[in-house]
Design a protein around this motif. Structure first.
Motif, PDB file in Angstrom:
ATOM      1  N   PHE A 260       0.796  -1.126   0.261  1.00  0.00           N
ATOM      2  CA  PHE A 260      -0.065   0.133  -0.064  1.00  0.00           C
ATOM      3  C   PHE A 260       0.837   1.218  -0.157  1.00  0.00           C
ATOM      4  N   GLU A 261       0.780   2.093  -0.845  1.00  0.00           N
ATOM      5  CA  GLU A 261       1.462   3.215  -1.046  1.00  0.00           C
ATOM      6  C   GLU A 261       0.345   4.758  -1.180  1.00  0.00           C
ATOM      7  N   LYS A 262       0.921   5.529  -0.249  1.00  0.00           N
ATOM      8  CA  LYS A 262       0.124   6.830  -0.308  1.00  0.00           C
ATOM      9  C   LYS A 262       0.697   8.139  -0.649  1.00  0.00           C
ATOM     10  N   THR A 263       0.120   8.596  -1.910  1.00  0.00           N
ATOM     11  CA  THR A 263       0.899   9.914  -2.307  1.00  0.00           C
ATOM     12  C   THR A 263      -0.366  10.826  -2.218  1.00  0.00           C
ATOM     13  N   HIS A 264      -0.943  11.042  -3.048  1.00  0.00           N
ATOM     14  CA  HIS A 264      -2.252  11.879  -2.762  1.00  0.00           C
ATOM     15  C   HIS A 264      -3.374  11.065  -2.401  1.00  0.00           C
ATOM     16  N   ASN A 265      -3.511   9.747  -3.243  1.00  0.00           N
ATOM     17  CA  ASN A 265      -4.399   8.762  -2.743  1.00  0.00           C
ATOM     18  C   ASN A 265      -3.717   7.469  -2.291  1.00  0.00           C
ATOM     19  N   TRP A 266      -4.687   6.600  -1.770  1.00  0.00           N
ATOM     20  CA  TRP A 266      -4.033   5.333  -1.547  1.00  0.00           C
ATOM     21  C   TRP A 266      -4.041   4.253  -2.838  1.00  0.00           C
ATOM     22  N   ASP A 267      -3.036   3.710  -2.952  1.00  0.00           N
ATOM     23  CA  ASP A 267      -2.775   2.670  -4.294  1.00  0.00           C
ATOM     24  C   ASP A 267      -2.437   1.323  -3.400  1.00  0.00           C
ATOM     25  N   PHE A 268      -2.636   0.421  -4.224  1.00  0.00           N
ATOM     26  CA  PHE A 268      -2.466  -1.023  -3.723  1.00  0.00           C
ATOM     27  C   PHE A 268      -1.920  -1.958  -4.792  1.00  0.00           C
ATOM     28  N   GLN A 269      -1.258  -2.864  -4.211  1.00  0.00           N
ATOM     29  CA  GLN A 269      -0.853  -4.005  -5.520  1.00  0.00           C
ATOM     30  C   GLN A 269      -0.886  -5.380  -4.538  1.00  0.00           C
ATOM     31  N   ILE A 270      -1.955  -6.297  -5.145  1.00  0.00           N
ATOM     32  CA  ILE A 270      -1.493  -7.687  -4.356  1.00  0.00           C
ATOM     33  C   ILE A 270      -0.292  -8.203  -4.829  1.00  0.00           C
ATOM     34  N   LEU A 271       0.540  -8.587  -4.030  1.00  0.00           N
ATOM     35  CA  LEU A 271       1.798  -9.351  -4.384  1.00  0.00           C
ATOM     36  C   LEU A 271       1.744 -10.844  -4.497  1.00  0.00           C
ATOM     37  N   LYS A 272       0.843 -11.560  -3.594  1.00  0.00           N
ATOM     38  CA  LYS A 272       0.749 -12.753  -3.529  1.00  0.00           C
ATOM     39  C   LYS A 272      -0.711 -13.163  -2.733  1.00  0.00           C
ATOM     40  N   ALA A 273      -1.377 -14.166  -3.016  1.00  0.00           N
ATOM     41  CA  ALA A 273      -2.446 -14.370  -2.250  1.00  0.00           C
ATOM     42  C   ALA A 273      -2.946 -15.958  -2.808  1.00  0.00           C
ATOM     43  N   GLU A 274      -3.356 -16.381  -1.741  1.00  0.00           N
ATOM     44  CA  GLU A 274      -4.008 -17.849  -1.609  1.00  0.00           C
ATOM     45  C   GLU A 274      -4.998 -18.353  -0.775  1.00  0.00           C
ATOM     46  N   THR A 275      -5.748 -19.135  -1.024  1.00  0.00           N
ATOM     47  CA  THR A 275      -6.636 -19.533   0.034  1.00  0.00           C
ATOM     48  C   THR A 275      -6.170 -21.089   0.415  1.00  0.00           C
ATOM     49  N   ILE A 276      -6.154 -21.112   1.876  1.00  0.00           N
ATOM     50  CA  ILE A 276      -5.738 -22.397   2.475  1.00  0.00           C
ATOM     51  C   ILE A 276      -7.033 -23.210   2.693  1.00  0.00           C
ATOM     52  N   PRO A 277      -7.278 -24.370   1.733  1.00  0.00           N
ATOM     53  CA  PRO A 277      -8.707 -24.864   2.352  1.00  0.00           C
ATOM     54  C   PRO A 277      -8.740 -25.553   3.728  1.00  0.00           C
ATOM     55  N   TYR A 278      -9.670 -25.483   4.409  1.00  0.00           N
ATOM     56  CA  TYR A 278      -9.755 -26.136   5.865  1.00  0.00           C
ATOM     57  C   TYR A 278      -9.928 -27.684   5.637  1.00  0.00           C
ATOM     58  N   SER A 279      -9.250 -28.517   6.470  1.00  0.00           N
ATOM     59  CA  SER A 279      -9.411 -29.923   6.603  1.00  0.00           C
ATOM     60  C   SER A 279     -10.943 -29.874   7.173  1.00  0.00           C
ATOM     61  N   ASN A 280     -11.148 -31.337   6.834  1.00  0.00           N
ATOM     62  CA  ASN A 280     -12.580 -31.387   7.425  1.00  0.00           C
ATOM     63  C   ASN A 280     -12.868 -31.319   8.873  1.00  0.00           C
ATOM     64  N   ASN A 281     -11.759 -31.679   9.429  1.00  0.00           N
ATOM     65  CA  ASN A 281     -11.532 -31.406  10.971  1.00  0.00           C
ATOM     66  C   ASN A 281     -12.015 -30.067  11.467  1.00  0.00           C
ATOM     67  N   TRP A 282     -10.997 -29.051  10.682  1.00  0.00           N
ATOM     68  CA  TRP A 282     -11.025 -27.769  10.928  1.00  0.00           C
ATOM     69  C   TRP A 282     -12.636 -26.976  10.711  1.00  0.00           C
ATOM     70  N   GLU A 283     -12.869 -27.677   9.560  1.00  0.00           N
ATOM     71  CA  GLU A 283     -14.329 -27.139   8.961  1.00  0.00           C
ATOM     72  C   GLU A 283     -15.310 -27.514  10.150  1.00  0.00           C
ATOM     73  N   GLU A 284     -15.185 -28.594  10.380  1.00  0.00           N
ATOM     74  CA  GLU A 284     -16.313 -29.249  11.566  1.00  0.00           C
ATOM     75  C   GLU A 284     -16.129 -28.213  12.906  1.00  0.00           C
ATOM     76  N   LYS A 285     -14.934 -28.021  13.258  1.00  0.00           N
ATOM     77  CA  LYS A 285     -14.791 -27.345  14.389  1.00  0.00           C
ATOM     78  C   LYS A 285     -15.248 -25.956  14.262  1.00  0.00           C
ATOM     79  N   LEU A 286     -15.047 -25.106  13.344  1.00  0.00           N
ATOM     80  CA  LEU A 286     -15.376 -23.747  13.316  1.00  0.00           C
ATOM     81  C   LEU A 286     -16.950 -23.992  12.967  1.00  0.00           C
ATOM     82  N   ARG A 287     -17.593 -24.867  12.199  1.00  0.00           N
ATOM     83  CA  ARG A 287     -19.179 -24.917  11.990  1.00  0.00           C
ATOM     84  C   ARG A 287     -19.773 -25.211  13.540  1.00  0.00           C
TER      85      ARG A 287
END
Length: 347
Positions: free
Chosen positions: A24-51
């Motif tokens: 994120f960089e601010k000059t006059h306004n804020w600009d952004f750049q996504i550098l790296k992103a991913e989704t880590i799927p929940y295991s069945n166990n974690w999905e159950e726990k959170l649900r």
């Protein structure tokens, strides 16, 4: 000013943990750049726990709060190591919502940020919603600050996740509110067909709309209430799920998809919006998008996959940057709290 931050987001639809590393960089306004992103799927166990977290005793919930905090810390540390990331200023963690009852002055997002800090050694900002609820707000939606400062070229931003929510400019201020449940209901119905979600809306296409059900859904009080307003799983358990019980599941999916499309298009039309940015997992539901387009003249902008999938995690990273700089990151016009404020607990 330039900052590099990681945002962590776990949505109500429980499809996994979104991790977004952005600059994120601010000059006059804020600009952004996504550098790296991913989704880590929940295991069945974690999905159950959170649900099932909503049904735990106090002691069990406190235990899960710590356990999930260490889980988040481990996953983000793996992400950092795997991608050889350096110069990270902070991690901003939304946590996972278990309870959300702002009318009773509480909301709970589990995943102790101090555990994330212990695992990663980096500054962590977490618990973004509670302060707003204590100030009389809904504690939601929080992303409008990012919509206003990062995505101002659109008339509105609409997220199709567990719930659909929108933020837009009205009378020189940013308002926002939840529109209707979406994936939190559709995913639950799809599970009866051994699917985690209704891919492309293919199940909904096969069903018939139950007009009586549709009328009951559209008549629910929430839809006629003024904003700001927000929804939680408790509301669905009380008002939505009982209505679907005796309906053929395939028809329930078709009817609920129609209901969501009607409520969303009604909101777009009522506010005379010309261009709206659509993001969130529901954006991939081609049938739902078709249904919305049939009912509105609004230009629906579907961005690249990175923005669809990670906009919320991106904005939580941004909210962390704002908090670190003691700048406003929650808008009272969106949540209904007594004032704009800088929210989040720093670990």
């Amino acid at each position: 000013m330039r900052f590099q931050a990681i945002g962590l987001m776990s949505g109500t639809s429980l499809d996994g943990l979104d991790i977004c590393y952005a600059a994120f960089e601010k000059t006059h306004n804020w600009d952004f750049q996504i550098l790296k992103a991913e989704t880590i799927p929940y295991s069945n166990n974690w999905e159950e726990k959170l649900r099932n977290a909503i049904h735990l005793s106090s002691e069990e919930l406190l235990e899960l709060h710590s356990e999930y905090g260490f889980y988040l810390g481990q996953k983000v540390k793996d992400f950092i190591d795997r991608n050889h990331l350096e110069n990270i200023d902070l991690i901003a963690s939304h946590g996972h919502t278990v309870f959300h009852q702002p009318q009773k002055k509480f909301t709970l997002q589990i995943g102790d940020g101090r555990a994330v800090k212990i695992e990663t050694g980096l500054p962590v900002i977490y618990d973004f919603r509670n302060q707003d609820v204590l100030m009389g707000g809904n504690g939601a939606p929080l992303v409008p600050i990012g919509d206003e400062l990062l995505f101002s070229e659109y008339d509105a931003c609409l997220n199709l996740g567990g719930f659909s929510n929108i933020s837009l400019q009205q009378n020189n201020q940013r308002i926002a509110f939840d529109i209707a449940p979406v994936n939190i209901v559709l995913n639950r119905l799809a599970q009866k067909f051994n699917k985690t979600f209704d891919e492309n809306g293919d199940l909904a296409r096969q069903g018939k709309i139950d007009e009586d059900l549709l009328l009951k859904l559209n008549s629910l009080d929430f839809y006629s209430q003024p904003h700001p307003k927000s929804l939680g799983i408790e509301w669905c358990s009380e008002h939505i799920f009982p209505l679907l019980e005796n309906i053929e599941t395939i028809d329930a999916i078709a009817s609920f998809t129609e209901h969501a499309a009607q409520q969303i298009s009604h909101t777009l039309n009522k506010n005379n919006l010309k261009t709206v940015l659509f993001t969130g997992g529901g954006t991939y539901n081609a049938f739902l998008i078709e249904k919305i387009k049939e009912k509105t003249e609004t230009g629906i902008i579907i961005p690249e996959k990175e923005i669809i999938d990670y906009k919320e995690a991106l904005i939580f990273a941004f909210m962390g940057v704002l908090k670190m700089n003691n700048e406003i990151n929650v808008l009272s016009s969106a949540t209904g709290s007594s004032a704009n404020h800088s929210s989040g607990v720093i670990a």
